[in-house]
Scaffold this motif. Structure first.
Motif, short mmCIF file in Angstrom:
data_model
loop_
_atom_site.label_atom_id
_atom_site.label_comp_id
_atom_site.label_asym_id
_atom_site.label_seq_id
_atom_site.Cartn_x
_atom_site.Cartn_y
_atom_site.Cartn_z
N UNK A 97 0.84 -1.20 0.00
CA UNK A 97 0.00 0.00 0.00
C UNK A 97 0.88 1.25 0.00
N UNK A 98 1.83 1.29 0.91
CA UNK A 98 2.70 2.46 1.03
C UNK A 98 3.53 2.64 -0.24
N UNK A 99 4.15 1.56 -0.70
CA UNK A 99 5.00 1.65 -1.89
C UNK A 99 4.22 2.04 -3.15
N UNK A 100 2.99 1.57 -3.26
CA UNK A 100 2.17 1.94 -4.42
C UNK A 100 1.92 3.44 -4.45
N UNK A 101 1.58 3.98 -3.30
CA UNK A 101 1.28 5.41 -3.23
C UNK A 101 2.54 6.26 -3.41
N UNK A 103 5.25 5.26 -5.10
CA UNK A 103 5.63 5.11 -6.51
C UNK A 103 4.80 6.00 -7.40
N UNK A 104 3.53 6.13 -7.07
CA UNK A 104 2.65 6.98 -7.87
C UNK A 104 3.14 8.42 -7.87
N UNK A 105 3.63 8.85 -6.75
CA UNK A 105 4.08 10.24 -6.62
C UNK A 105 5.52 10.47 -7.08
N UNK A 106 6.40 9.49 -6.84
CA UNK A 106 7.82 9.73 -7.08
C UNK A 106 8.38 9.12 -8.37
N UNK A 107 7.89 7.95 -8.77
CA UNK A 107 8.53 7.26 -9.88
C UNK A 107 7.66 7.13 -11.12
N UNK A 108 6.39 6.93 -10.94
CA UNK A 108 5.50 6.73 -12.09
C UNK A 108 4.97 8.07 -12.59
N UNK A 114 -4.67 6.12 -14.01
CA UNK A 114 -3.68 5.63 -13.05
C UNK A 114 -3.83 6.27 -11.68
N UNK A 115 -4.15 7.58 -11.69
CA UNK A 115 -4.36 8.28 -10.42
C UNK A 115 -5.61 7.77 -9.70
N UNK A 116 -6.52 7.16 -10.43
CA UNK A 116 -7.69 6.54 -9.80
C UNK A 116 -7.37 5.11 -9.41
N UNK A 117 -6.75 4.35 -10.33
CA UNK A 117 -6.51 2.92 -10.12
C UNK A 117 -5.54 2.63 -8.98
N UNK A 118 -4.44 3.34 -8.92
CA UNK A 118 -3.41 3.03 -7.93
C UNK A 118 -3.94 3.16 -6.50
N UNK A 119 -4.60 4.26 -6.13
CA UNK A 119 -5.17 4.31 -4.77
C UNK A 119 -6.29 3.29 -4.56
#
Length: 144
Positions: A97-101, A103-108, A114-119
């Protein structure tokens, strides 16, 4: 027939498919995670474009998810999954959970989808962790 026969109650404790038991919560996690991993592998190109994650990233994540789903499934297949193993699954789910969020902000560079799917998928994984933790506590109290 009882007056309460139509009320919703959790499946009996031994039912592998009840999300209210440790095994049931693990089975649910393994099935959803495995399905997600298969989708990422089978549709990595279109999903990568849709989410803004890229094909190669989804292939890597799909392989990781399939391996994880298999391990969780093996744990769920045990009549009494070991507490250590269940706690490891809970911890790994929370880390995901933490890494997904992060990654969404820092790497992806996610698209709107994607901004809907990842959370959304992070929330689902967090729910698995809560179900597993709650079931583990409930079963521990029942043994005491």
């Amino acid at each position: 027939m009882s007056a309460h026969a139509n009320t919703l109650t959790p499946a009996r404790p031994g039912s592998a498919f009840s999300p209210w038991t440790v095994r049931g919560a693990l089975v649910l996690d393994a099935l959803v995670t495995g399905g997600n991993g298969l989708a990422y592998l089978a549709f990595s190109g279109p999903l990568g474009e849709l989410l803004g994650a890229g094909r190669a990233t989804l292939v890597d994540v799909g392989i990781l998810l399939l391996g994880y789903a298999f391990a969780v499934g093996v744990l769920a297949a045990r009549r009494q999954p070991p507490v250590f193993g269940v706690r490891a699954v809970i911890d790994l789910n929370l880390a995901w959970v933490v890494l997904s969020l992060v990654a969404m902000e820092l790497w992806l560079e996610p698209t709107t989808a994607g901004f809907v799917w990842i959370p959304l998928q992070s929330g689902t994984v967090a729910l698995f962790a809560v179900l597993q933790f709650t079931a583990l506590r409930r079963e521990a109290r029942a043994r005491d």
